[in-house]
Design a protein around this motif. Sequence first.
Motif, PDB file in Angstrom:
ATOM      1  N   SER A  41       1.011  -1.326   0.103  1.00  0.00           N
ATOM      2  CA  SER A  41      -0.140  -0.095   0.010  1.00  0.00           C
ATOM      3  C   SER A  41       0.962   1.266   0.014  1.00  0.00           C
ATOM      4  O   SER A  41       1.692   1.459   0.958  1.00  0.00           O
ATOM      5  CB  SER A  41      -0.964  -0.025   1.294  1.00  0.00           C
ATOM      6  OG  SER A  41      -1.510   1.220   1.199  1.00  0.00           O
ATOM      7  N   PRO A  42       0.820   2.217  -1.085  1.00  0.00           N
ATOM      8  CA  PRO A  42       1.799   3.281  -1.161  1.00  0.00           C
ATOM      9  C   PRO A  42       1.577   4.184  -0.045  1.00  0.00           C
ATOM     10  O   PRO A  42       2.512   5.000   0.694  1.00  0.00           O
ATOM     11  CB  PRO A  42       1.429   3.682  -2.338  1.00  0.00           C
ATOM     12  CG  PRO A  42       0.863   2.841  -3.214  1.00  0.00           C
ATOM     13  CD  PRO A  42       0.098   1.730  -2.069  1.00  0.00           C
ATOM     14  N   MET A  43       0.319   4.317   0.566  1.00  0.00           N
ATOM     15  CA  MET A  43      -0.139   5.234   1.465  1.00  0.00           C
ATOM     16  C   MET A  43       0.369   4.743   2.638  1.00  0.00           C
ATOM     17  O   MET A  43       1.102   5.551   3.651  1.00  0.00           O
ATOM     18  CB  MET A  43      -1.706   5.545   1.733  1.00  0.00           C
ATOM     19  CG  MET A  43      -2.156   6.447   2.897  1.00  0.00           C
ATOM     20  SD  MET A  43      -3.938   6.621   2.851  1.00  0.00           S
ATOM     21  CE  MET A  43      -4.186   7.345   1.001  1.00  0.00           C
ATOM     22  N   ASN A  44       0.535   3.370   2.992  1.00  0.00           N
ATOM     23  CA  ASN A  44       1.019   2.800   4.363  1.00  0.00           C
ATOM     24  C   ASN A  44       2.520   3.246   4.373  1.00  0.00           C
ATOM     25  O   ASN A  44       3.115   3.412   5.245  1.00  0.00           O
ATOM     26  CB  ASN A  44       0.464   1.636   4.460  1.00  0.00           C
ATOM     27  CG  ASN A  44      -0.835   1.298   4.891  1.00  0.00           C
ATOM     28  OD1 ASN A  44      -1.520   2.466   5.167  1.00  0.00           O
ATOM     29  ND2 ASN A  44      -1.356   0.203   4.528  1.00  0.00           N
ATOM     30  N   LEU A  45       2.901   3.081   3.048  1.00  0.00           N
ATOM     31  CA  LEU A  45       4.577   3.299   2.883  1.00  0.00           C
ATOM     32  C   LEU A  45       4.803   4.630   3.371  1.00  0.00           C
ATOM     33  O   LEU A  45       5.966   5.108   3.985  1.00  0.00           O
ATOM     34  CB  LEU A  45       4.854   2.780   1.734  1.00  0.00           C
ATOM     35  CG  LEU A  45       5.173   1.278   1.396  1.00  0.00           C
ATOM     36  CD1 LEU A  45       5.492   1.028  -0.120  1.00  0.00           C
ATOM     37  CD2 LEU A  45       6.358   0.858   2.290  1.00  0.00           C
ATOM     38  N   ALA A  46       4.017   5.586   2.665  1.00  0.00           N
ATOM     39  CA  ALA A  46       4.350   6.852   3.119  1.00  0.00           C
ATOM     40  C   ALA A  46       4.065   7.428   4.451  1.00  0.00           C
ATOM     41  O   ALA A  46       4.769   8.045   5.061  1.00  0.00           O
ATOM     42  CB  ALA A  46       3.562   7.941   2.232  1.00  0.00           C
ATOM     43  N   LEU A  47       3.188   6.956   5.193  1.00  0.00           N
ATOM     44  CA  LEU A  47       2.861   7.171   6.700  1.00  0.00           C
ATOM     45  C   LEU A  47       4.110   6.558   7.400  1.00  0.00           C
ATOM     46  O   LEU A  47       4.470   7.100   8.316  1.00  0.00           O
ATOM     47  CB  LEU A  47       1.397   6.496   7.294  1.00  0.00           C
ATOM     48  CG  LEU A  47       0.261   7.148   6.614  1.00  0.00           C
ATOM     49  CD1 LEU A  47      -0.952   6.248   6.925  1.00  0.00           C
ATOM     50  CD2 LEU A  47       0.337   8.442   7.124  1.00  0.00           C
ATOM     51  N   LEU A  48       4.502   5.312   7.226  1.00  0.00           N
ATOM     52  CA  LEU A  48       5.618   4.780   7.696  1.00  0.00           C
ATOM     53  C   LEU A  48       6.950   5.586   7.611  1.00  0.00           C
ATOM     54  O   LEU A  48       7.623   5.761   8.699  1.00  0.00           O
ATOM     55  CB  LEU A  48       6.066   3.425   7.194  1.00  0.00           C
ATOM     56  CG  LEU A  48       7.072   2.623   7.755  1.00  0.00           C
ATOM     57  CD1 LEU A  48       6.759   2.493   9.322  1.00  0.00           C
ATOM     58  CD2 LEU A  48       7.200   1.055   7.178  1.00  0.00           C
ATOM     59  N   ALA A  49       7.228   6.163   6.451  1.00  0.00           N
ATOM     60  CA  ALA A  49       8.418   6.882   6.227  1.00  0.00           C
ATOM     61  C   ALA A  49       8.334   8.266   7.018  1.00  0.00           C
ATOM     62  O   ALA A  49       9.416   8.505   7.711  1.00  0.00           O
ATOM     63  CB  ALA A  49       8.519   7.210   4.794  1.00  0.00           C
ATOM     64  N   ILE A  50       7.000   8.738   7.234  1.00  0.00           N
ATOM     65  CA  ILE A  50       7.134   9.948   8.127  1.00  0.00           C
ATOM     66  C   ILE A  50       6.968   9.641   9.567  1.00  0.00           C
ATOM     67  O   ILE A  50       7.679  10.640  10.245  1.00  0.00           O
ATOM     68  CB  ILE A  50       5.449  10.653   7.818  1.00  0.00           C
ATOM     69  CG1 ILE A  50       5.273  11.096   6.407  1.00  0.00           C
ATOM     70  CG2 ILE A  50       5.215  11.699   8.934  1.00  0.00           C
ATOM     71  CD1 ILE A  50       3.975  11.525   5.904  1.00  0.00           C
ATOM     72  N   ILE A  51       6.661   8.666  10.008  1.00  0.00           N
ATOM     73  CA  ILE A  51       6.932   8.096  11.289  1.00  0.00           C
ATOM     74  C   ILE A  51       8.291   7.952  11.859  1.00  0.00           C
ATOM     75  O   ILE A  51       8.974   8.354  12.698  1.00  0.00           O
ATOM     76  CB  ILE A  51       5.978   7.079  11.550  1.00  0.00           C
ATOM     77  CG1 ILE A  51       4.671   7.254  11.640  1.00  0.00           C
ATOM     78  CG2 ILE A  51       6.364   6.358  13.163  1.00  0.00           C
ATOM     79  CD1 ILE A  51       3.498   5.964  11.829  1.00  0.00           C
ATOM     80  N   CYS A  52       8.923   7.313  10.922  1.00  0.00           N
ATOM     81  CA  CYS A  52      10.387   7.005  11.024  1.00  0.00           C
ATOM     82  C   CYS A  52      11.236   8.387  10.968  1.00  0.00           C
ATOM     83  O   CYS A  52      12.074   8.629  11.955  1.00  0.00           O
ATOM     84  CB  CYS A  52      11.001   6.017   9.950  1.00  0.00           C
ATOM     85  SG  CYS A  52      10.330   4.434   9.866  1.00  0.00           S
ATOM     86  N   PHE A  53      10.773   9.274   9.963  1.00  0.00           N
ATOM     87  CA  PHE A  53      11.487  10.573  10.048  1.00  0.00           C
ATOM     88  C   PHE A  53      11.140  11.457  11.234  1.00  0.00           C
ATOM     89  O   PHE A  53      12.150  11.930  12.072  1.00  0.00           O
ATOM     90  CB  PHE A  53      11.104  11.444   9.002  1.00  0.00           C
ATOM     91  CG  PHE A  53      11.710  13.015   8.954  1.00  0.00           C
ATOM     92  CD1 PHE A  53      12.736  12.950   8.453  1.00  0.00           C
ATOM     93  CD2 PHE A  53      10.848  13.889   9.164  1.00  0.00           C
ATOM     94  CE1 PHE A  53      13.302  14.275   8.393  1.00  0.00           C
ATOM     95  CE2 PHE A  53      11.242  15.276   9.039  1.00  0.00           C
ATOM     96  CZ  PHE A  53      12.744  15.391   8.804  1.00  0.00           C
ATOM     97  N   LEU A  54       9.823  11.497  12.001  1.00  0.00           N
ATOM     98  CA  LEU A  54       9.796  12.172  13.158  1.00  0.00           C
ATOM     99  C   LEU A  54      10.394  11.599  14.221  1.00  0.00           C
ATOM    100  O   LEU A  54      10.956  12.227  15.332  1.00  0.00           O
ATOM    101  CB  LEU A  54       8.402  12.094  13.387  1.00  0.00           C
ATOM    102  CG  LEU A  54       7.505  12.739  12.308  1.00  0.00           C
ATOM    103  CD1 LEU A  54       5.971  12.621  12.630  1.00  0.00           C
ATOM    104  CD2 LEU A  54       7.696  14.174  12.325  1.00  0.00           C
TER     105      LEU A  54
END
Length: 252
Positions: A41-54
Amino acid sequence: MESKIGADQAQNSVYDKEIGNNLSTDESSFLGNILREILYSPMNLALLAIICFLVYKIVRDRTEVPSVGVSKPSEPELPKIRRDFTVKELRQYDGNQPDGRVLVAVNGSVYDVSKGRRFYGPGGPYATFAGRDASRNLATFSVVSNDKDDYDDLSDLSAVEMDSVREWEMQFKEKYELVGKLLRKGEEPTNYDEDEDDENVNNDDAEQTNSLRKHLPKSKTETDDKNQESHILQGNNATKTNAQDEPISTDC
């Protein structure tokens, strides 16, 4: 009997083993489903990247050590002033002028509180004291601006309020530079430059006298000292003789 107990234990162990296998299978399938949901899921991948960055930023901010030697630029120190002010003249020093100087009067004395600009300067909690006589405010614990144009003699304050003003005055004396005094109506300002010049002249005269005395011939100096000492001794002896000749008064 013992064979029956052993058979029951064997059966229970087999049952527990089957339950454990089922649980491990369920857990692996659950984790596998989550991974598949994230990866496909591209959306879930994007959310995971944001969480890792924060998370990375939070950890970095907490562990980052500030560099040594990097300090905030200090504000330029204002030249000292020494003069008296009327109530109207004091209004000009409320921190809004180009140099940002802040003066506050307490119990008839004017202090330069520019180094406490974050308290008394524009936007500060006590900005209403800037360029004003804050004596009444400090006595009554009020931050309402004192906009009176006349000198406030504080004659209507109670003894407790005047004690509070004096305590505040002591704190201002310890923390801030004394500039001068707040003038009453018709009172002439003090010329501090002339006072300082007179003091400097007196010091210069004393230094010149000492230097001239050092350059005099040694014999001359010793002769003057001996003559002076002999005159003092003669005067003391004459005084003692006169005191012995005169009768002691009993009127005391």
